[in-house]
Structures are given as structure tokens and as C-alpha cells.
Design a protein around this motif. Sequence first.
Motif, PDB file in Angstrom:
ATOM      1  N   GLY A 161       6.692  -3.257   5.213  1.00  0.00           N
ATOM      2  CA  GLY A 161       6.849  -3.958   6.479  1.00  0.00           C
ATOM      3  C   GLY A 161       6.958  -5.462   6.363  1.00  0.00           C
ATOM      4  N   VAL A 162       7.122  -5.983   5.160  1.00  0.00           N
ATOM      5  CA  VAL A 162       7.230  -7.434   4.969  1.00  0.00           C
ATOM      6  C   VAL A 162       8.696  -7.854   4.998  1.00  0.00           C
ATOM      7  N   ARG A 163       8.939  -9.163   4.991  1.00  0.00           N
ATOM      8  CA  ARG A 163      10.300  -9.688   5.022  1.00  0.00           C
ATOM      9  C   ARG A 163      10.851  -9.980   3.636  1.00  0.00           C
ATOM     10  N   GLU A 164       9.978 -10.034   2.631  1.00  0.00           N
ATOM     11  CA  GLU A 164      10.445 -10.383   1.289  1.00  0.00           C
ATOM     12  C   GLU A 164       9.535  -9.764   0.241  1.00  0.00           C
ATOM     13  N   LEU A 165      10.131  -9.292  -0.847  1.00  0.00           N
ATOM     14  CA  LEU A 165       9.380  -8.801  -1.991  1.00  0.00           C
ATOM     15  C   LEU A 165       9.492  -9.815  -3.117  1.00  0.00           C
ATOM     16  N   ALA A 166       8.366 -10.153  -3.700  1.00  0.00           N
ATOM     17  CA  ALA A 166       8.351 -11.102  -4.806  1.00  0.00           C
ATOM     18  C   ALA A 166       9.068 -10.511  -6.014  1.00  0.00           C
ATOM     19  N   PRO A 167       9.515 -11.346  -6.956  1.00  0.00           N
ATOM     20  CA  PRO A 167      10.178 -10.833  -8.154  1.00  0.00           C
ATOM     21  C   PRO A 167       9.337  -9.755  -8.845  1.00  0.00           C
ATOM     22  N   HIS A 168       9.968  -8.629  -9.104  1.00  0.00           N
ATOM     23  CA  HIS A 168       9.302  -7.500  -9.744  1.00  0.00           C
ATOM     24  C   HIS A 168      10.366  -6.609 -10.370  1.00  0.00           C
ATOM     25  N   ALA A 169       9.944  -5.666 -11.179  1.00  0.00           N
ATOM     26  CA  ALA A 169      10.871  -4.709 -11.794  1.00  0.00           C
ATOM     27  C   ALA A 169      10.428  -3.301 -11.450  1.00  0.00           C
ATOM     28  N   ARG A 219      12.257  -5.734  10.344  1.00  0.00           N
ATOM     29  CA  ARG A 219      11.359  -4.577  10.422  1.00  0.00           C
ATOM     30  C   ARG A 219      11.002  -4.002   9.052  1.00  0.00           C
ATOM     31  N   GLY A 220      11.513  -4.612   7.985  1.00  0.00           N
ATOM     32  CA  GLY A 220      11.172  -4.137   6.662  1.00  0.00           C
ATOM     33  C   GLY A 220      12.132  -3.082   6.138  1.00  0.00           C
ATOM     34  N   ALA A 221      11.615  -2.190   5.302  1.00  0.00           N
ATOM     35  CA  ALA A 221      12.475  -1.199   4.652  1.00  0.00           C
ATOM     36  C   ALA A 221      11.630  -0.013   4.189  1.00  0.00           C
ATOM     37  N   ALA A 238      -2.459   5.594  -5.875  1.00  0.00           N
ATOM     38  CA  ALA A 238      -3.226   4.636  -5.081  1.00  0.00           C
ATOM     39  C   ALA A 238      -2.471   4.246  -3.816  1.00  0.00           C
ATOM     40  N   ALA A 239      -1.170   4.024  -3.950  1.00  0.00           N
ATOM     41  CA  ALA A 239      -0.360   3.673  -2.774  1.00  0.00           C
ATOM     42  C   ALA A 239      -0.367   4.796  -1.752  1.00  0.00           C
ATOM     43  N   ALA A 240      -0.270   6.037  -2.218  1.00  0.00           N
ATOM     44  CA  ALA A 240      -0.298   7.182  -1.308  1.00  0.00           C
ATOM     45  C   ALA A 240      -1.641   7.286  -0.594  1.00  0.00           C
ATOM     46  N   GLN A 241      -2.730   7.001  -1.318  1.00  0.00           N
ATOM     47  CA  GLN A 241      -4.058   7.031  -0.698  1.00  0.00           C
ATOM     48  C   GLN A 241      -4.185   5.974   0.390  1.00  0.00           C
ATOM     49  N   MET A 242      -3.644   4.786   0.130  1.00  0.00           N
ATOM     50  CA  MET A 242      -3.712   3.720   1.122  1.00  0.00           C
ATOM     51  C   MET A 242      -2.865   4.047   2.343  1.00  0.00           C
ATOM     52  N   LYS A 243      -1.735   4.719   2.128  1.00  0.00           N
ATOM     53  CA  LYS A 243      -0.912   5.154   3.266  1.00  0.00           C
ATOM     54  C   LYS A 243      -1.691   6.108   4.166  1.00  0.00           C
ATOM     55  N   THR A 289       1.289  -7.336  -2.576  1.00  0.00           N
ATOM     56  CA  THR A 289      -0.094  -6.969  -2.834  1.00  0.00           C
ATOM     57  C   THR A 289      -0.458  -5.716  -2.036  1.00  0.00           C
ATOM     58  N   PRO A 290      -1.537  -5.026  -2.428  1.00  0.00           N
ATOM     59  CA  PRO A 290      -1.971  -3.860  -1.646  1.00  0.00           C
ATOM     60  C   PRO A 290      -2.286  -4.213  -0.198  1.00  0.00           C
ATOM     61  N   SER A 291      -2.922  -5.354   0.034  1.00  0.00           N
ATOM     62  CA  SER A 291      -3.264  -5.737   1.410  1.00  0.00           C
ATOM     63  C   SER A 291      -2.009  -5.971   2.242  1.00  0.00           C
ATOM     64  N   ALA A 292      -0.978  -6.583   1.650  1.00  0.00           N
ATOM     65  CA  ALA A 292       0.277  -6.785   2.373  1.00  0.00           C
ATOM     66  C   ALA A 292       0.962  -5.446   2.649  1.00  0.00           C
ATOM     67  N   ALA A 293       0.847  -4.521   1.702  1.00  0.00           N
ATOM     68  CA  ALA A 293       1.437  -3.193   1.901  1.00  0.00           C
ATOM     69  C   ALA A 293       0.758  -2.473   3.053  1.00  0.00           C
ATOM     70  N   ILE A 294      -0.567  -2.548   3.118  1.00  0.00           N
ATOM     71  CA  ILE A 294      -1.310  -1.894   4.204  1.00  0.00           C
ATOM     72  C   ILE A 294      -0.964  -2.517   5.534  1.00  0.00           C
ATOM     73  N   ALA A 295      -0.890  -3.860   5.585  1.00  0.00           N
ATOM     74  CA  ALA A 295      -0.549  -4.550   6.834  1.00  0.00           C
ATOM     75  C   ALA A 295       0.844  -4.157   7.306  1.00  0.00           C
ATOM     76  N   GLY A 296       1.740  -3.915   6.349  1.00  0.00           N
ATOM     77  CA  GLY A 296       3.122  -3.568   6.687  1.00  0.00           C
ATOM     78  C   GLY A 296       3.298  -2.167   7.218  1.00  0.00           C
TER      79      GLY A 296
END
Length: 228
Positions: free
Chosen positions: A16-24, A67-69, A181-186, A217-224
Motif C-alpha cells: 500500500g505504499v507509493r514507493e519501494l526502496a532498492p531491493h532484489a 493505491r499501491g500494488a 512471516a509476511a503471511a502471518q502479518m497479513k 519495512t514490516p511496519s510499512a507493509a502492515i500499514a499498507g
Amino acid sequence: MADPLSPFRSSLLPVGVRELAPHANPVTAILMGRGGSLRLHLHGARVEGDMLLIRPGVVHGVVLPTRGADIIYLNGLDFPSDAPLAEALEGKLAQLAGGALEGGRDAVDELRACLAASASATLPSVADVVRAIYDDPMRRMPQGELALRLGLERTKALRCFKAVTGQGFREFKLWSAVQYAAAQMKEGALVRTAAMDAGFADTAHLSRVFRRVFGLTPSAAIAGLSVN
């Protein structure tokens, strides 16, 4: 059709964020914007589209619509294109990807079958290892057990595992854990609970890995998750 005996799972992540930081991305992934186009960028190069197929292992940033992706990670699937960063999906593949991103099991299977470079089956012994890792995300299977399960010398077992899965043994275990972990937070779990259940040393460890593979971050993912 996709191999019904394939051990690999695909995972979904709403962003739900507007930008993802550099990652692979550790694996092949498809990113679909919510109500707008996406832009991937790398050293001045960019790829834009409403739905993008992303090459794994290449560090990149992402600009998303308001609205994110939504992202689907296609574990165990070789990147089916020679595009250096990503390519836009259209037509049948876009339709299948849309269904897969909505959680359709049949659509996921058909999408994987259409994208698969070959129909070769996964070695049964490696498939069993993959399932064992998925089934117990808190435990980090040691290399000695991998060698024993595959009936190979340790170095050969590690090479065999990477050849079949596309990821190194340690990388695969860590990626499986962070997906869990991501699935648990969802589902509403606290970050510290998700970290513990997935076998991370602490929330800081999970946060470092999370940002490296997801770009947030996990907190940004949860907020989104509340963004529609």
C-alpha cells in the motif's frame, strides 16, 4: 498444465505504499498496480506498465500508483525472458496473472505452466526437502541433513539444490521464512510474533531481511494493508 507434484508455493503480497526502496526479488515476480501504472528503475533505465514481470536478483526501485500494488512471487520458476530488468505483460498472460493475483489456484497453476521454460519435473528428493522447509519455517535445516536426504556429498547436495530450485540452500530457507512471516502479518500477527514463529533472532533481524527482499519495512507493509 502445471506439474501437480511441484513442491513450490507461490506467495502474494499486497503493498500500500507509493514507493519501494532498492531491493532484489529473490525469485521471479509479477507486480500489478492498483488503478495505475508502475515504474521500475535501475541506474537510469526504466520499465513501465500496469503489470510487470520482474527478473530476480537485480536490485531496482519501484514507483507505484496512489493505491499501491499487488505482487505474486513465483517460487522455483526460472525467469522466462531475456529482459534485463522487467517486461510488461499483456494479453493472455496478463489475464492469468490477474487471476493469480486474486488468489485463484487454477490461474496460478496455468500461469506457471505458461511461463515455465521447460516441463521438467523436480527431483523427488529435492521436492521433499522443499516441502520440509515450508512445513517447519522456524527450523533451519542443516546442510548435513540436506546431504543425507539427497544421498550426496555436502557440496554436491548444495549444488543440486540450487540447480533445481534456482536459489542457494541458505537463501531458500531465509526466503521461505520471510514469506511465512509476511503471511502471518497479513493475518494480523504482530511483527515480533511473526519474527519468532518464522525463526528469526529478533524483530530487527526480520526487518533487515524484509527490507532487502521486499523494499519496505514490516511496519510499512502492515500499514499498507489498509490501503484499498
